[in-house]
Design an enzyme around this catalytic site. Sequence first.
Site, PDB file in Angstrom:
ATOM      1  N   HIS A 182       0.893  -1.250  -0.063  1.00 48.77           N
ATOM      2  CA  HIS A 182       0.059   0.013  -0.126  1.00 48.77           C
ATOM      3  C   HIS A 182       0.872   1.087   0.128  1.00 48.77           C
ATOM      4  O   HIS A 182       1.846   1.503   0.937  1.00 48.77           O
ATOM      5  CB  HIS A 182      -0.986  -0.039   1.284  1.00 48.77           C
ATOM      6  N   GLU A 185       1.454   3.460   2.650  1.00 51.42           N
ATOM      7  CA  GLU A 185       2.133   2.950   4.120  1.00 51.42           C
ATOM      8  C   GLU A 185       3.688   2.638   3.761  1.00 51.42           C
ATOM      9  O   GLU A 185       4.467   1.767   4.140  1.00 51.42           O
ATOM     10  CB  GLU A 185       1.419   1.669   4.329  1.00 51.42           C
ATOM     11  N   HIS A 331       2.191  -3.532   6.824  1.00 51.48           N
ATOM     12  CA  HIS A 331       1.341  -2.623   6.780  1.00 51.48           C
ATOM     13  C   HIS A 331       1.200  -1.486   7.722  1.00 51.48           C
ATOM     14  O   HIS A 331       1.853  -1.864   8.710  1.00 51.48           O
ATOM     15  CB  HIS A 331       0.128  -3.195   6.335  1.00 51.48           C
ATOM     16  N   GLU A 392       0.655  -4.876  11.062  1.00 57.07           N
ATOM     17  CA  GLU A 392       0.295  -3.588  10.894  1.00 57.07           C
ATOM     18  C   GLU A 392       1.052  -2.911  12.059  1.00 57.07           C
ATOM     19  O   GLU A 392       0.727  -2.832  13.070  1.00 57.07           O
ATOM     20  CB  GLU A 392      -1.291  -3.510  11.141  1.00 57.07           C
TER      21      GLU A 392
HETATM   22 ZN    ZN Z   1      -2.183  -1.704   4.140  1.00 59.61          ZN
END
Ligand code: ZN
Length: 422
Positions: A182, A185, A331, A392
Amino acid sequence: MRVLRKGMRGSDVAEVQSILKLIGYNISSVDGIFGENTEQAVKAFQRNNGLSADGIIGPRTYERLEPFLLGYALYKIKPGDTLYKIANQYSTNVYSITTANPGINPFFLNVGEEIIVPFGIDVVQTDIPYTYDVMEKDIQGLVMRYPFLVVDTIGKSVEGRNLYMIKLGEGPREVFYNGSHHSNEWITTPVLMKWIEQFSKAFAMDGIIRGYPARTIWEQATIYIVPMVNPDGVELVINGISPDHPRYNEIIQWNDGSTNFDRWKANIRGVDLNRNYDASWDEFKEMEESLGVDGPGPYLYGGPSPESEPESKAVADFTREHDFRLVLAYHTQGEVIFWNYRNLQPPEALKIGEMLAAVSGYTLAEPVGAALYAGYKDWFIKEYRRPGYTIEVGRGENPLPISQFEEIYENNEELLLLAALV
Ligand SMILES: [Zn+2]
Protein backbone atom coordinates in the site's frame (compact mmCIF):
# COMPACT_ATOMS: atom_id res chain seq x y z
CA MET A 1 18.30 15.29 -9.76
CA ARG A 2 16.81 18.77 -10.25
CA VAL A 3 18.78 21.84 -9.22
CA LEU A 4 17.76 22.82 -5.69
CA ARG A 5 17.74 26.36 -4.38
CA LYS A 6 16.14 28.56 -1.78
CA GLY A 7 12.34 28.67 -1.99
CA MET A 8 11.95 25.11 -3.26
CA ARG A 9 10.40 22.26 -1.35
CA GLY A 10 10.06 18.51 -1.74
CA SER A 11 11.34 15.11 -0.75
CA ASP A 12 14.66 15.79 -2.54
CA VAL A 13 15.17 18.88 -0.37
CA ALA A 14 14.51 16.77 2.72
CA GLU A 15 17.02 14.20 1.53
CA VAL A 16 19.76 16.83 1.23
CA GLN A 17 18.85 18.37 4.60
CA SER A 18 19.00 14.95 6.23
CA ILE A 19 22.46 14.15 4.91
CA LEU A 20 23.88 17.59 5.70
CA LYS A 21 22.59 17.26 9.24
CA LEU A 22 24.03 13.76 9.56
CA ILE A 23 27.51 14.89 8.53
CA GLY A 24 27.50 17.76 10.99
CA TYR A 25 26.04 20.82 9.29
CA ASN A 26 23.61 23.06 11.09
CA ILE A 27 20.15 22.09 9.82
CA SER A 28 17.45 23.20 12.24
CA SER A 29 14.68 21.06 10.76
CA VAL A 30 14.55 18.30 8.13
CA ASP A 31 11.25 19.58 6.75
CA GLY A 32 11.74 19.54 2.97
CA ILE A 33 11.64 23.34 2.81
CA PHE A 34 14.72 25.01 1.36
CA GLY A 35 14.92 28.16 3.45
CA GLU A 36 17.61 30.47 4.81
CA ASN A 37 18.97 27.91 7.26
CA THR A 38 19.37 25.25 4.57
CA GLU A 39 21.02 27.73 2.24
CA GLN A 40 23.59 28.59 4.90
CA ALA A 41 24.32 24.90 5.49
CA VAL A 42 24.77 24.31 1.74
CA LYS A 43 27.15 27.28 1.56
CA ALA A 44 29.20 25.90 4.44
CA PHE A 45 29.35 22.51 2.74
CA GLN A 46 30.45 24.17 -0.51
CA ARG A 47 33.19 26.14 1.24
CA ASN A 48 34.51 22.98 2.89
CA ASN A 49 34.60 21.22 -0.45
CA GLY A 50 36.31 23.85 -2.56
CA LEU A 51 33.16 24.82 -4.41
CA SER A 52 31.87 28.32 -5.01
CA ALA A 53 29.52 29.04 -2.14
CA ASP A 54 26.33 30.07 -3.95
CA GLY A 55 23.98 28.04 -1.77
CA ILE A 56 22.52 26.26 -4.81
CA ILE A 57 22.72 22.52 -5.26
CA GLY A 58 23.66 22.09 -8.89
CA PRO A 59 25.46 19.17 -10.52
CA ARG A 60 28.90 19.91 -8.98
CA THR A 61 27.61 20.31 -5.44
CA TYR A 62 25.47 17.23 -5.85
CA GLU A 63 28.47 15.28 -7.08
CA ARG A 64 30.18 16.07 -3.77
CA LEU A 65 27.09 15.24 -1.74
CA GLU A 66 26.28 11.96 -3.43
CA PRO A 67 29.02 9.85 -1.77
CA PHE A 68 27.52 10.78 1.59
CA LEU A 69 24.08 9.71 0.41
CA LEU A 70 25.57 6.40 -0.69
CA GLY A 71 27.68 6.20 2.45
CA TYR A 72 31.01 5.41 0.80
CA ALA A 73 33.77 6.76 -1.42
CA LEU A 74 35.99 5.04 -3.95
CA TYR A 75 39.65 5.50 -3.12
CA LYS A 76 42.74 4.74 -5.16
CA ILE A 77 45.58 3.45 -3.01
CA LYS A 78 48.69 5.63 -3.02
CA PRO A 79 52.27 4.71 -2.10
CA GLY A 80 52.72 4.73 1.67
CA ASP A 81 49.01 4.24 2.45
CA THR A 82 47.84 2.01 5.25
CA LEU A 83 44.23 1.09 5.94
CA TYR A 84 44.55 2.85 9.26
CA LYS A 85 45.63 6.03 7.55
CA ILE A 86 42.82 5.81 5.01
CA ALA A 87 40.29 5.06 7.74
CA ASN A 88 41.38 8.14 9.67
CA GLN A 89 41.18 10.31 6.62
CA TYR A 90 37.53 9.32 6.11
CA SER A 91 36.51 9.24 9.79
CA THR A 92 35.82 5.55 9.59
CA ASN A 93 37.47 2.36 10.86
CA VAL A 94 39.67 -0.33 9.36
CA TYR A 95 37.13 -3.04 10.02
CA SER A 96 34.47 -1.46 7.85
CA ILE A 97 37.01 -1.14 5.02
CA THR A 98 38.03 -4.81 5.17
CA THR A 99 34.34 -5.82 5.30
CA ALA A 100 33.61 -3.81 2.17
CA ASN A 101 36.70 -5.17 0.39
CA PRO A 102 36.87 -8.86 1.31
CA GLY A 103 39.71 -9.56 -1.16
CA ILE A 104 42.07 -7.00 0.32
CA ASN A 105 45.23 -7.90 2.23
CA PRO A 106 45.73 -5.12 4.80
CA PHE A 107 49.47 -5.79 4.93
CA PHE A 108 50.06 -5.69 1.19
CA LEU A 109 48.03 -2.91 -0.33
CA ASN A 110 48.30 -2.62 -4.10
CA VAL A 111 49.18 0.88 -5.12
CA GLY A 112 46.69 2.07 -7.71
CA GLU A 113 43.99 -0.39 -6.66
CA GLU A 114 40.57 1.16 -6.12
CA ILE A 115 38.87 0.27 -2.85
CA ILE A 116 35.54 1.08 -1.23
CA VAL A 117 35.76 3.23 1.88
CA PRO A 118 32.51 3.25 3.87
CA PHE A 119 32.01 6.42 5.88
CA GLY A 120 31.40 6.25 9.61
CA ILE A 121 27.69 7.03 9.14
CA ASP A 122 24.67 4.80 8.64
CA VAL A 123 23.35 4.43 5.12
CA VAL A 124 19.58 4.18 5.54
CA GLN A 125 17.94 7.57 6.05
CA THR A 126 15.05 7.29 8.47
CA ASP A 127 14.00 10.91 8.93
CA ILE A 128 12.68 11.72 5.45
CA PRO A 129 9.91 10.69 3.04
CA TYR A 130 11.29 7.40 1.78
CA THR A 131 11.06 7.58 -2.00
CA TYR A 132 12.07 4.95 -4.54
CA ASP A 133 15.18 7.04 -5.35
CA VAL A 134 16.24 7.14 -1.72
CA MET A 135 15.76 3.38 -1.48
CA GLU A 136 17.84 2.77 -4.61
CA LYS A 137 20.74 4.76 -3.19
CA ASP A 138 20.45 3.00 0.15
CA ILE A 139 20.48 -0.42 -1.53
CA GLN A 140 23.60 0.51 -3.49
CA GLY A 141 25.25 1.87 -0.36
CA LEU A 142 24.44 -1.22 1.68
CA VAL A 143 25.69 -3.65 -0.95
CA MET A 144 28.95 -1.76 -1.34
CA ARG A 145 29.71 -1.86 2.37
CA TYR A 146 28.20 -5.32 2.98
CA PRO A 147 29.15 -7.35 -0.09
CA PHE A 148 27.62 -10.49 1.39
CA LEU A 149 24.16 -9.05 0.64
CA VAL A 150 22.60 -10.30 -2.58
CA VAL A 151 20.46 -7.85 -4.52
CA ASP A 152 18.17 -8.79 -7.34
CA THR A 153 14.86 -7.69 -8.83
CA ILE A 154 11.71 -9.80 -8.93
CA GLY A 155 10.09 -7.79 -11.71
CA LYS A 156 9.10 -4.28 -12.64
CA SER A 157 6.24 -1.98 -11.71
CA VAL A 158 3.70 -0.64 -14.21
CA GLU A 159 5.96 2.37 -14.82
CA GLY A 160 9.10 0.27 -15.09
CA ARG A 161 10.60 0.77 -11.65
CA ASN A 162 12.52 -2.19 -10.26
CA LEU A 163 10.94 -4.37 -7.61
CA TYR A 164 14.13 -4.87 -5.63
CA MET A 165 14.83 -7.94 -3.55
CA ILE A 166 17.58 -8.20 -0.96
CA LYS A 167 18.65 -11.62 0.26
CA LEU A 168 20.37 -12.31 3.57
CA GLY A 169 21.56 -15.65 4.86
CA GLU A 170 22.36 -19.06 3.48
CA GLY A 171 20.25 -21.32 5.63
CA PRO A 172 17.60 -23.87 4.72
CA ARG A 173 14.64 -21.96 6.25
CA GLU A 174 13.40 -19.60 3.57
CA VAL A 175 11.28 -16.68 4.74
CA PHE A 176 9.93 -13.68 2.86
CA TYR A 177 9.23 -10.18 4.16
CA ASN A 178 7.70 -7.42 2.08
CA GLY A 179 6.63 -3.80 2.56
CA SER A 180 4.65 -1.05 0.87
CA HIS A 181 2.01 -3.08 -0.94
CA HIS A 182 0.00 0.00 0.00
CA SER A 183 1.60 3.20 -1.20
CA ASN A 184 0.54 5.45 1.67
CA GLU A 185 2.10 2.91 4.05
CA TRP A 186 5.59 3.62 2.68
CA ILE A 187 7.05 3.94 6.19
CA THR A 188 7.21 0.12 6.16
CA THR A 189 9.99 0.33 3.53
CA PRO A 190 12.57 2.14 5.70
CA VAL A 191 11.66 -0.24 8.56
CA LEU A 192 12.78 -3.20 6.43
CA MET A 193 15.76 -1.29 5.00
CA LYS A 194 16.97 -0.22 8.43
CA TRP A 195 16.64 -3.78 9.64
CA ILE A 196 18.80 -4.99 6.73
CA GLU A 197 21.42 -2.47 7.75
CA GLN A 198 21.37 -3.36 11.44
CA PHE A 199 21.44 -7.07 10.78
CA SER A 200 24.29 -6.71 8.25
CA LYS A 201 26.26 -4.61 10.71
CA ALA A 202 25.92 -7.33 13.35
CA PHE A 203 26.74 -10.11 10.92
CA ALA A 204 29.83 -8.32 9.59
CA MET A 205 31.22 -8.18 13.14
CA ASP A 206 30.11 -11.71 13.95
CA GLY A 207 28.04 -9.98 16.59
CA ILE A 208 24.81 -10.28 18.47
CA ILE A 209 21.66 -8.35 17.73
CA ARG A 210 18.90 -8.30 20.38
CA GLY A 211 20.41 -11.41 21.91
CA TYR A 212 20.45 -13.31 18.59
CA PRO A 213 23.85 -14.27 17.19
CA ALA A 214 23.64 -12.92 13.64
CA ARG A 215 25.68 -15.85 12.33
CA THR A 216 23.15 -18.36 13.66
CA ILE A 217 20.36 -16.68 11.75
CA TRP A 218 22.55 -16.46 8.65
CA GLU A 219 23.28 -20.19 8.80
CA GLN A 220 19.76 -21.33 9.65
CA ALA A 221 17.69 -19.06 7.45
CA THR A 222 17.59 -17.34 4.09
CA ILE A 223 15.66 -14.10 4.36
CA TYR A 224 14.26 -12.54 1.20
CA ILE A 225 13.07 -8.96 1.48
CA VAL A 226 11.15 -6.89 -1.06
CA PRO A 227 11.03 -3.55 0.73
CA MET A 228 8.83 -1.70 -1.78
CA VAL A 229 6.21 -3.71 -3.66
CA ASN A 230 4.45 -0.62 -5.01
CA PRO A 231 7.08 1.98 -6.00
CA ASP A 232 4.85 3.87 -8.48
CA GLY A 233 2.23 4.35 -5.80
CA VAL A 234 4.81 5.46 -3.23
CA GLU A 235 6.09 8.04 -5.70
CA LEU A 236 2.53 9.30 -6.23
CA VAL A 237 1.85 9.65 -2.51
CA ILE A 238 5.13 11.38 -1.70
CA ASN A 239 5.73 13.55 -4.77
CA GLY A 240 2.29 13.84 -6.35
CA ILE A 241 1.83 13.79 -10.11
CA SER A 242 2.99 16.18 -12.76
CA PRO A 243 0.46 17.43 -15.35
CA ASP A 244 2.65 16.01 -18.12
CA HIS A 245 2.36 12.48 -16.69
CA PRO A 246 0.56 10.31 -19.29
CA ARG A 247 -2.00 9.17 -16.72
CA TYR A 248 -2.51 12.57 -15.13
CA ASN A 249 -6.15 13.11 -16.07
CA GLU A 250 -7.46 9.69 -15.15
CA ILE A 251 -5.53 9.56 -11.90
CA ILE A 252 -6.81 12.95 -10.79
CA GLN A 253 -10.30 11.82 -11.73
CA TRP A 254 -9.93 8.57 -9.74
CA ASN A 255 -8.75 10.69 -6.84
CA ASP A 256 -11.98 12.73 -6.96
CA GLY A 257 -10.28 15.73 -8.50
CA SER A 258 -7.70 16.10 -5.73
CA THR A 259 -3.93 16.46 -6.14
CA ASN A 260 -3.40 15.26 -2.58
CA PHE A 261 -2.67 11.53 -2.55
CA ASP A 262 -2.39 10.89 1.18
CA ARG A 263 -5.20 8.34 1.05
CA TRP A 264 -3.86 6.52 -2.04
CA LYS A 265 -3.06 2.84 -1.39
CA ALA A 266 -3.29 1.46 -4.90
CA ASN A 267 -0.74 1.12 -7.66
CA ILE A 268 -0.57 3.63 -10.50
CA ARG A 269 -3.44 1.89 -12.34
CA GLY A 270 -5.70 2.35 -9.33
CA VAL A 271 -5.62 -1.31 -8.30
CA ASP A 272 -5.30 -2.11 -4.60
CA LEU A 273 -2.46 -4.64 -4.74
CA ASN A 274 -3.45 -6.21 -1.44
CA ARG A 275 -6.92 -6.98 -2.83
CA ASN A 276 -5.45 -8.44 -6.01
CA TYR A 277 -4.45 -11.94 -4.90
CA ASP A 278 -6.36 -15.11 -5.58
CA ALA A 279 -7.91 -15.68 -2.15
CA SER A 280 -11.69 -15.09 -2.02
CA TRP A 281 -11.07 -12.58 -4.79
CA ASP A 282 -14.44 -13.33 -6.48
CA GLU A 283 -16.30 -12.83 -3.22
CA PHE A 284 -14.53 -9.53 -2.76
CA LYS A 285 -15.53 -8.44 -6.26
CA GLU A 286 -19.15 -8.95 -5.34
CA MET A 287 -18.69 -6.72 -2.31
CA GLU A 288 -16.90 -3.88 -4.08
CA GLU A 289 -20.08 -2.06 -5.04
CA SER A 290 -21.37 -2.07 -1.47
CA LEU A 291 -18.01 -0.56 -0.44
CA GLY A 292 -18.53 2.26 -2.89
CA VAL A 293 -15.92 0.97 -5.32
CA ASP A 294 -16.85 1.14 -9.00
CA GLY A 295 -13.43 0.83 -10.64
CA PRO A 296 -9.84 2.05 -10.32
CA GLY A 297 -9.26 4.43 -7.47
CA PRO A 298 -7.21 5.20 -4.37
CA TYR A 299 -8.04 1.93 -2.58
CA LEU A 300 -10.09 -1.26 -2.46
CA TYR A 301 -10.41 -1.88 -6.18
CA GLY A 302 -9.32 -5.51 -6.64
CA GLY A 303 -8.49 -5.19 -10.33
CA PRO A 304 -9.95 -7.01 -13.36
CA SER A 305 -8.56 -10.39 -12.24
CA PRO A 306 -6.28 -11.82 -9.55
CA GLU A 307 -2.63 -10.92 -10.18
CA SER A 308 -3.68 -8.54 -12.96
CA GLU A 309 -0.94 -6.14 -11.88
CA PRO A 310 2.77 -6.65 -12.55
CA GLU A 311 3.62 -5.92 -8.90
CA SER A 312 1.28 -8.51 -7.34
CA LYS A 313 2.08 -11.00 -10.07
CA ALA A 314 5.82 -10.59 -9.42
CA VAL A 315 5.32 -11.16 -5.69
CA ALA A 316 3.15 -14.24 -6.32
CA ASP A 317 5.57 -15.64 -8.92
CA PHE A 318 8.49 -15.07 -6.58
CA THR A 319 6.58 -16.89 -3.85
CA ARG A 320 5.84 -19.81 -6.18
CA GLU A 321 9.51 -20.09 -7.10
CA HIS A 322 10.51 -20.55 -3.46
CA ASP A 323 9.72 -22.75 -0.54
CA PHE A 324 8.81 -20.15 2.04
CA ARG A 325 8.33 -21.43 5.52
CA LEU A 326 6.74 -18.15 6.61
CA VAL A 327 5.90 -14.74 5.17
CA LEU A 328 5.39 -11.28 6.65
CA ALA A 329 3.59 -8.48 4.81
CA TYR A 330 4.06 -5.04 6.34
CA HIS A 331 1.21 -2.54 6.58
CA THR A 332 0.27 0.33 8.91
CA GLN A 333 -3.35 0.16 10.06
CA GLY A 334 -3.06 -0.12 13.81
CA GLU A 335 -0.67 -2.07 15.98
CA VAL A 336 -1.95 -5.54 15.25
CA ILE A 337 -0.88 -8.78 13.64
CA PHE A 338 -3.35 -10.60 11.41
CA TRP A 339 -2.55 -14.27 11.45
CA ASN A 340 -5.37 -16.36 9.98
CA TYR A 341 -7.34 -16.86 6.84
CA ARG A 342 -10.57 -18.89 6.77
CA ASN A 343 -9.02 -21.32 9.25
CA LEU A 344 -6.70 -22.63 6.56
CA GLN A 345 -3.60 -21.62 8.53
CA PRO A 346 -1.51 -24.45 10.01
CA PRO A 347 -1.88 -25.37 13.69
CA GLU A 348 1.37 -23.61 14.68
CA ALA A 349 0.27 -20.28 13.18
CA LEU A 350 -1.40 -19.10 16.37
CA LYS A 351 1.57 -19.95 18.58
CA ILE A 352 4.04 -18.25 16.24
CA GLY A 353 1.69 -15.26 16.01
CA GLU A 354 1.67 -15.05 19.80
CA MET A 355 5.46 -15.03 19.84
CA LEU A 356 5.59 -12.27 17.23
CA ALA A 357 3.03 -10.31 19.23
CA ALA A 358 5.01 -10.75 22.43
CA VAL A 359 8.26 -9.36 20.99
CA SER A 360 6.61 -6.45 19.18
CA GLY A 361 3.97 -5.43 21.70
CA TYR A 362 1.32 -5.73 18.99
CA THR A 363 -2.00 -7.50 19.43
CA LEU A 364 -2.95 -10.64 17.54
CA ALA A 365 -6.16 -9.99 15.68
CA GLU A 366 -8.67 -11.54 13.31
CA PRO A 367 -9.35 -9.53 10.19
CA VAL A 368 -12.78 -7.99 9.63
CA GLY A 369 -14.53 -6.36 6.67
CA ALA A 370 -12.54 -5.86 3.49
CA ALA A 371 -9.37 -7.08 5.20
CA LEU A 372 -10.80 -10.60 4.97
CA TYR A 373 -10.18 -10.83 1.25
CA ALA A 374 -7.59 -11.18 -1.46
CA GLY A 375 -4.54 -10.02 0.50
CA TYR A 376 -1.05 -11.42 0.04
CA LYS A 377 -0.92 -13.27 3.34
CA ASP A 378 -4.40 -14.69 2.68
CA TRP A 379 -3.28 -16.09 -0.61
CA PHE A 380 -0.08 -17.46 0.92
CA ILE A 381 -1.99 -19.26 3.69
CA LYS A 382 -4.57 -20.59 1.25
CA GLU A 383 -1.98 -21.79 -1.22
CA TYR A 384 0.63 -23.25 1.13
CA ARG A 385 -1.09 -23.78 4.52
CA ARG A 386 1.91 -22.21 6.17
CA PRO A 387 2.20 -19.28 8.57
CA GLY A 388 1.64 -15.89 6.95
CA TYR A 389 1.16 -12.62 8.79
CA THR A 390 0.12 -9.08 8.05
CA ILE A 391 2.01 -6.86 10.46
CA GLU A 392 0.21 -3.57 10.98
CA VAL A 393 2.61 -1.06 12.48
CA GLY A 394 1.95 2.41 13.85
CA ARG A 395 -1.15 4.32 14.69
CA GLY A 396 -3.00 7.22 13.15
CA GLU A 397 -3.81 8.45 9.70
CA ASN A 398 -1.76 7.36 6.68
CA PRO A 399 0.80 8.20 5.60
CA LEU A 400 2.19 7.95 9.11
CA PRO A 401 4.62 10.75 9.89
CA ILE A 402 8.26 9.69 9.68
CA SER A 403 8.60 10.91 13.28
CA GLN A 404 7.00 7.56 14.24
CA PHE A 405 9.87 5.70 12.65
CA GLU A 406 12.03 5.12 15.73
CA GLU A 407 9.20 3.64 17.75
CA ILE A 408 8.01 1.45 14.90
CA TYR A 409 11.50 0.19 14.21
CA GLU A 410 12.04 -0.52 17.89
CA ASN A 411 8.88 -2.64 17.95
CA ASN A 412 9.87 -4.66 14.91
CA GLU A 413 13.60 -5.32 15.13
CA GLU A 414 13.28 -8.48 17.19
CA LEU A 415 10.14 -9.63 15.39
CA LEU A 416 12.06 -9.68 12.11
CA LEU A 417 14.85 -11.74 13.68
CA LEU A 418 12.54 -14.18 15.39
CA ALA A 419 10.40 -14.78 12.30
CA ALA A 420 13.44 -16.20 10.52
CA LEU A 421 13.89 -18.87 13.17
CA VAL A 422 10.40 -20.03 14.16
ZN1 ZN B 1 -2.16 -1.78 4.12
